[in-house]
Design a protein around this motif. Sequence first.
Motif, PDB file in Angstrom:
ATOM      1  N   LYS A 446       0.758  -0.991  -0.064  1.00  7.53           N
ATOM      2  CA  LYS A 446       0.119  -0.080   0.142  1.00  7.53           C
ATOM      3  C   LYS A 446       0.803   1.236  -0.098  1.00  7.53           C
ATOM      4  O   LYS A 446       0.423   2.325  -0.943  1.00  7.53           O
ATOM      5  CB  LYS A 446      -1.015  -0.063   1.132  1.00  7.53           C
ATOM      6  N   GLN A 447       2.060   1.250   0.708  1.00  8.63           N
ATOM      7  CA  GLN A 447       2.840   2.380   0.774  1.00  8.63           C
ATOM      8  C   GLN A 447       3.531   2.980  -0.530  1.00  8.63           C
ATOM      9  O   GLN A 447       3.570   3.787  -0.986  1.00  8.63           O
ATOM     10  CB  GLN A 447       4.158   2.350   1.708  1.00  8.63           C
ATOM     11  N   ILE A 448       3.982   1.496  -1.181  1.00  5.10           N
ATOM     12  CA  ILE A 448       4.770   1.654  -2.532  1.00  5.10           C
ATOM     13  C   ILE A 448       3.487   2.122  -3.453  1.00  5.10           C
ATOM     14  O   ILE A 448       3.855   3.055  -4.435  1.00  5.10           O
ATOM     15  CB  ILE A 448       5.246   0.072  -3.138  1.00  5.10           C
ATOM     16  N   GLU A 449       2.236   1.507  -3.451  1.00  3.44           N
ATOM     17  CA  GLU A 449       1.220   2.093  -4.291  1.00  3.44           C
ATOM     18  C   GLU A 449       0.988   3.602  -4.276  1.00  3.44           C
ATOM     19  O   GLU A 449       0.838   4.315  -5.164  1.00  3.44           O
ATOM     20  CB  GLU A 449      -0.143   1.427  -3.775  1.00  3.44           C
ATOM     21  N   LEU A 450       1.178   4.127  -2.846  1.00  5.20           N
ATOM     22  CA  LEU A 450       1.003   5.644  -2.709  1.00  5.20           C
ATOM     23  C   LEU A 450       2.321   6.241  -3.433  1.00  5.20           C
ATOM     24  O   LEU A 450       2.103   7.430  -3.828  1.00  5.20           O
ATOM     25  CB  LEU A 450       1.120   5.959  -0.954  1.00  5.20           C
ATOM     26  N   VAL A 451       3.410   6.024  -2.988  1.00  8.44           N
ATOM     27  CA  VAL A 451       4.613   6.485  -3.766  1.00  8.44           C
ATOM     28  C   VAL A 451       4.624   6.449  -5.282  1.00  8.44           C
ATOM     29  O   VAL A 451       4.697   7.464  -5.874  1.00  8.44           O
ATOM     30  CB  VAL A 451       5.968   5.488  -3.290  1.00  8.44           C
ATOM     31  N   GLN A 452       3.998   5.358  -5.843  1.00  6.60           N
ATOM     32  CA  GLN A 452       3.797   5.379  -7.507  1.00  6.60           C
ATOM     33  C   GLN A 452       2.498   6.362  -7.738  1.00  6.60           C
ATOM     34  O   GLN A 452       2.568   6.799  -9.079  1.00  6.60           O
ATOM     35  CB  GLN A 452       3.496   3.995  -7.950  1.00  6.60           C
ATOM     36  N   THR A 453       1.708   6.569  -7.010  1.00  6.29           N
ATOM     37  CA  THR A 453       0.555   7.310  -7.461  1.00  6.29           C
ATOM     38  C   THR A 453       0.456   8.770  -7.082  1.00  6.29           C
ATOM     39  O   THR A 453      -0.480   9.515  -7.385  1.00  6.29           O
ATOM     40  CB  THR A 453      -0.613   6.576  -7.265  1.00  6.29           C
ATOM     41  N   LEU A 666      14.178   5.388  -7.492  1.00  6.20           N
ATOM     42  CA  LEU A 666      14.360   5.856  -6.138  1.00  6.20           C
ATOM     43  C   LEU A 666      14.020   4.849  -4.980  1.00  6.20           C
ATOM     44  O   LEU A 666      14.556   4.791  -3.726  1.00  6.20           O
ATOM     45  CB  LEU A 666      13.713   7.228  -5.875  1.00  6.20           C
ATOM     46  N   TYR A 667      12.902   4.113  -5.236  1.00  5.40           N
ATOM     47  CA  TYR A 667      12.495   3.082  -4.428  1.00  5.40           C
ATOM     48  C   TYR A 667      12.628   1.740  -4.930  1.00  5.40           C
ATOM     49  O   TYR A 667      11.791   0.628  -4.620  1.00  5.40           O
ATOM     50  CB  TYR A 667      10.866   3.413  -4.056  1.00  5.40           C
ATOM     51  N   GLU A 668      13.783   1.703  -5.565  1.00  9.49           N
ATOM     52  CA  GLU A 668      14.167  -0.057  -5.811  1.00  9.49           C
ATOM     53  C   GLU A 668      14.253  -0.835  -4.575  1.00  9.49           C
ATOM     54  O   GLU A 668      13.720  -2.029  -4.713  1.00  9.49           O
ATOM     55  CB  GLU A 668      15.335   0.033  -6.596  1.00  9.49           C
TER      56      GLU A 668
END
Length: 799
Positions: A446-453, A666-668
């Motif tokens: 969910k956090q990665i989804e936030l970062v991506q969107t 950046l979020y690899e």
Amino acid sequence: MLQHNILLICRSFKKYYGTFCINLIGLSTGLTAALFIYLWVHDELTVDTFHEKDRQLFQVLKNTPTESGIFTMDGTPARLAEALAKEIPEVEYAASVTNSDWSSGKGLISYNGTRINAEGQFVSKDYFNVFSYSFIQGDQKTALSDKYNIILSENLAMKLFNTTDDVVGKIVEWKHEGLDGLFTVSGIYKQLPANSSIKADMLLNYELFLEKNPKLEDWRNSDPSTYLVLRKDTDVDRFNTKISGFIKSKNKNSEATIFLQHYSEKYLHNRYENGKPAGGRMAYVTLFSIVAVFILLNACINFMNLSTAKAMRRFKEVGVRKVMGAKRRTLIFQFLLESMLMTSLSFIAAVVLIRLLLPWFNEITAKQLSLSFDPRLIMGAFGIAILTGVVSGSYPSLYLSNFNPVAALKGKLNSHIGELWTRKGLVLFQSMISVILMISTWIVYKQIELVQTKNLGYNRDNIVYFEMGANDAIKDNKAFESDLELRLQEVKRIPGVLNASNFRHSITNRQGGTTDVSWEGKDPNNSIEFTDLAGGYDFIETLGIEMKAGRSYSRDFAAEQSKVVLNEKAVEVMGLKDPVGKVIRIWGEDQEIIGVTKNFHFQSLYEEIKPLFFDLSVNRRVSKIMVKIKAGSERETLEQLGKLYAVHNPGVAFEYAFLDSDYQALYESENRVAALSKYFAGISIVISCLGLFGLAVFTAERKKKEIGIRKVLGSSVFRIVYLLSGEFFKTVFVSLLIAFPISYMVTRKWLDSFAYKIELSWWHFVGTGILVLLVTGLTIGAQAVKAALANPTKSLKEE
């Protein structure tokens, strides 16, 4: 005796084939996951440790106070390394290196018609006394003695000359950031190991870099990185205290302090919060090490539970062996040997699985892992296998060897309360670990989804950039400006191109900055660091950055290079009201504020937005062109851009990148963690379900006569299913109650490392709980229903 015991163990495996298969699948799966994690962790821990002076090698980091706390960065004043080496006796060697913002833009290197885009770094004279390189040709001591010397990597030399022999002394041409010229090859170095964070294709003289960028000589500016080799036995804490105010001694208005970090620790400990270490990749190394331990424990728990659960089948065997004179230590040895043999078979299966799955694992982790004959790697893998065998076999061997032979032979051996609670406790632990992994994986996603969107304040979609290349006929800045404008107009005429501009710095993770900014009313004792972002006309429009006040740079106005555009944060920290039209001073020059943009993220979401000003760059050799492409026309537009690039850069491969790919990079680490967590959480669930299934089978078998009697007396199928599965559900429910608060604390701590993060909601936990109960029901329900529907006469007529 050993042969006899092995024979008995093989017979046991054959007799209890179902248990053998469940244990083999569970242990081999657990060992495979643990060994994969071990390979990954081993590789992470060895990054950058190959340098000869590793324990004495440090990087200087800088802390700058801001309104939102202390900001830590690796950009330092350009002459810091030189000054520290001269003035601080504990410093044996010091080196300055251009940081990623300057070196990430590839330049064009050419020789006899061969033209290659390559990435270079500018390094100072003591660089090879700090870092360990192995030269194929040339002398490390003199390789950077001239400003126009260049040192090539083995790979670049092969691409450029098709050989590494007799290359020293040859003249190559390199063009990048206005640092155009002819360079003499003074050395060829062997390619650095895969676990090196240095990725440069070539090295050049740092003094030439400063000659072309004189503003960096000012101690108020920060861009290059500084590395030190301290003399042996130097107390690092005392040294940090000693150099803390070193920048202030050179710039009295500076509030920045500096400190050291071990260079080889930088890769793993790369995050700071308010000037203090706040994790980084090391957190993921620790996390997956714990995950590996828990997955192995889950597999071991299965073995323990199934071994003790089938004890009722083996108590007569133990009784006979004890009557015949077998001592308890002999029985313990037999059962431990059985566990070790099972673990050995599982280990062999795990190695086979790793061999088959390693390419897939390397693709997920973006590494080059292999099963090599590294002694430490082999010892570690065997250590994991032996420890697994001992742990999984310890409790069953102690339990089975403790039977009373008389009671065992009479068939009056009953399970005592301690055994039942131990088994329940182990099942509870398994479920708890699975729940924690499931919730953590969900939160990470969910956090990665936030970062991506998340709306970054600019539009990164369908934006491509590439190196501009250089026109050999251009000799001065005015001619370069005309050539740049011509190329941009050519790009804009291509169908599918919506806009285009030029830029120099990283847009997604801009580092570096300056405190050389002043304005009317500024407190002379207040030092604020500003970040600058260099771009040309239409830069703001191409990125879709919104203006809050005023305007952006325009070709319709004169003297635009004496104008400046700020972001909201800069206006806020400067305390300016109605800033448009006011004059501030940057790098010693008056700049009129013509516009203010809304805040946008030019660094990762780990960081708060910082003060920023735009630096109009149209007559400097800005290295990259940015193009906004119409959605759906990417392929055709890129083909046309490639053809145009070939016109201006004949013989050079057209290399481009998308801005959203840079952002994802950046979020690899987080993306890799999310992918790995998904698989490891799945493995943990599978192992737990195997254990539950095995226990359900044995519970049903042990209670088959009781079930038969209950059915004869009229008990319903539902009542019997509840009898068999109720205890399992109670145990799993208790595990949920324990796992929820632990999961909350773990995920909350991880989320707190982001400046911008999701909010934890109750449904993250309840949803996972429902899923776990559903999986538990499916796992044990089928076996419970099967037992409840069985013909009672079959169970009652036995014996």
